[in-house]
Design a protein around this motif. Structure first.
Motif, PDB file in Angstrom:
ATOM      1  N   ARG A  20     -31.082  29.889 -37.427  1.00  0.00           N
ATOM      2  CA  ARG A  20     -29.719  30.336 -37.731  1.00  0.00           C
ATOM      3  C   ARG A  20     -29.454  30.335 -39.228  1.00  0.00           C
ATOM      4  NH1 ARG A  20     -25.409  27.315 -34.277  1.00  0.00           N
ATOM      5  NH2 ARG A  20     -24.107  28.530 -35.676  1.00  0.00           N
ATOM      6  N   VAL A  23     -31.284  33.562 -40.815  1.00  0.00           N
ATOM      7  CA  VAL A  23     -30.753  34.884 -40.470  1.00  0.00           C
ATOM      8  C   VAL A  23     -29.399  35.025 -41.163  1.00  0.00           C
ATOM      9  CG1 VAL A  23     -29.915  36.353 -38.600  1.00  0.00           C
ATOM     10  CG2 VAL A  23     -31.964  34.969 -38.272  1.00  0.00           C
ATOM     11  N   ASP A  27     -23.215  33.272 -37.238  1.00  0.00           N
ATOM     12  CA  ASP A  27     -23.607  33.269 -35.831  1.00  0.00           C
ATOM     13  C   ASP A  27     -22.538  32.558 -35.018  1.00  0.00           C
ATOM     14  OD1 ASP A  27     -26.241  34.469 -35.938  1.00  0.00           O
ATOM     15  OD2 ASP A  27     -26.814  32.696 -37.080  1.00  0.00           O
ATOM     16  N   ILE A  72     -36.252  33.159 -34.812  1.00  0.00           N
ATOM     17  CA  ILE A  72     -35.540  34.163 -35.607  1.00  0.00           C
ATOM     18  C   ILE A  72     -35.542  35.508 -34.889  1.00  0.00           C
ATOM     19  CG2 ILE A  72     -35.680  35.540 -37.734  1.00  0.00           C
ATOM     20  CD1 ILE A  72     -36.619  32.961 -39.142  1.00  0.00           C
ATOM     21  N   ILE A  73     -36.694  35.890 -34.357  1.00  0.00           N
ATOM     22  CA  ILE A  73     -36.793  37.154 -33.619  1.00  0.00           C
ATOM     23  C   ILE A  73     -35.854  37.143 -32.419  1.00  0.00           C
ATOM     24  CG2 ILE A  73     -38.329  38.577 -32.189  1.00  0.00           C
ATOM     25  CD1 ILE A  73     -40.605  37.737 -34.151  1.00  0.00           C
ATOM     26  N   LEU A  75     -33.144  35.334 -32.026  1.00  0.00           N
ATOM     27  CA  LEU A  75     -31.765  35.336 -32.496  1.00  0.00           C
ATOM     28  C   LEU A  75     -31.321  36.738 -32.898  1.00  0.00           C
ATOM     29  CD1 LEU A  75     -29.186  33.817 -33.242  1.00  0.00           C
ATOM     30  CD2 LEU A  75     -30.212  33.336 -35.474  1.00  0.00           C
ATOM     31  N   VAL A  76     -32.187  37.468 -33.580  1.00  0.00           N
ATOM     32  CA  VAL A  76     -31.852  38.839 -33.967  1.00  0.00           C
ATOM     33  C   VAL A  76     -31.673  39.715 -32.724  1.00  0.00           C
ATOM     34  CG1 VAL A  76     -32.755  40.905 -35.128  1.00  0.00           C
ATOM     35  CG2 VAL A  76     -32.898  38.679 -36.253  1.00  0.00           C
ATOM     36  N   ILE A  77     -32.556  39.567 -31.754  1.00  0.00           N
ATOM     37  CA  ILE A  77     -32.435  40.326 -30.503  1.00  0.00           C
ATOM     38  C   ILE A  77     -31.142  39.959 -29.783  1.00  0.00           C
ATOM     39  CG2 ILE A  77     -33.413  40.633 -28.185  1.00  0.00           C
ATOM     40  CD1 ILE A  77     -36.196  40.355 -29.521  1.00  0.00           C
ATOM     41  N   TYR A  78     -30.847  38.663 -29.710  1.00  0.00           N
ATOM     42  CA  TYR A  78     -29.614  38.199 -29.064  1.00  0.00           C
ATOM     43  C   TYR A  78     -28.385  38.788 -29.748  1.00  0.00           C
ATOM     44  CZ  TYR A  78     -25.903  35.002 -27.639  1.00  0.00           C
ATOM     45  OH  TYR A  78     -24.725  34.472 -27.164  1.00  0.00           O
ATOM     46  N   ASN A  79     -28.376  38.774 -31.070  1.00  0.00           N
ATOM     47  CA  ASN A  79     -27.231  39.318 -31.806  1.00  0.00           C
ATOM     48  C   ASN A  79     -27.095  40.825 -31.606  1.00  0.00           C
ATOM     49  OD1 ASN A  79     -26.391  36.856 -32.841  1.00  0.00           O
ATOM     50  ND2 ASN A  79     -27.706  37.034 -34.633  1.00  0.00           N
ATOM     51  N   ARG A  80     -28.196  41.527 -31.525  1.00  0.00           N
ATOM     52  CA  ARG A  80     -28.144  42.985 -31.300  1.00  0.00           C
ATOM     53  C   ARG A  80     -27.647  43.318 -29.895  1.00  0.00           C
ATOM     54  NH1 ARG A  80     -29.207  45.826 -36.107  1.00  0.00           N
ATOM     55  NH2 ARG A  80     -30.712  44.582 -37.230  1.00  0.00           N
ATOM     56  N   LYS A  85     -22.981  39.391 -33.837  1.00  0.00           N
ATOM     57  CA  LYS A  85     -23.199  39.170 -35.272  1.00  0.00           C
ATOM     58  C   LYS A  85     -22.094  39.851 -36.058  1.00  0.00           C
ATOM     59  CE  LYS A  85     -26.135  37.553 -38.207  1.00  0.00           C
ATOM     60  NZ  LYS A  85     -26.403  36.169 -38.228  1.00  0.00           N
TER      61      LYS A  85
END
Length: 89
Positions: A20, A23, A27, A72-73, A75-80, A85
């Motif tokens: 977190r 990125v 969040d 990190i990957i 988290l980025v997928i979750y946010n997308r 985000k």
């Protein structure tokens, strides 16, 4: 057994917080999703990086790096996917 579970929760919390922090942006997830993110990133990262090293250990620096990268990957997928985000202003 109990200490193993506690160890994974602490490890997941550390990895989740590091992911977190790396990125950019804010969040909007709580502590339990952060722990879950860290644990899931650790499992996936550990499995992938164990293919290169031939062993799975939490004390291996490659395991820590793999865990953080995959957290990190995730988290980025979750946010997308969730659209949670928000850019800092």
């Amino acid at each position: 057994m109990l200490f193993t579970i506690i160890g994974w929760v602490i490890f997941g919390l550390i990895v989740g917080f590091i992911a977190r922090a790396l990125v950019p942006g804010k969040d909007d997830i709580g502590i339990l999703p952060t722990i879950g993110l860290g644990i899931l990133g650790s499992v996936v990262g550990g499995l992938v990086f164990s293919l290169f090293t031939g062993r799975i250990t939490l004390s291996n620096p490659v395991g820590w790096i793999g865990s953080i990268i995959f957290a990190i990957i995730l988290l980025v997928i979750y946010n997308r996917v969730t659209g949670r985000k928000r850019a800092r202003r």
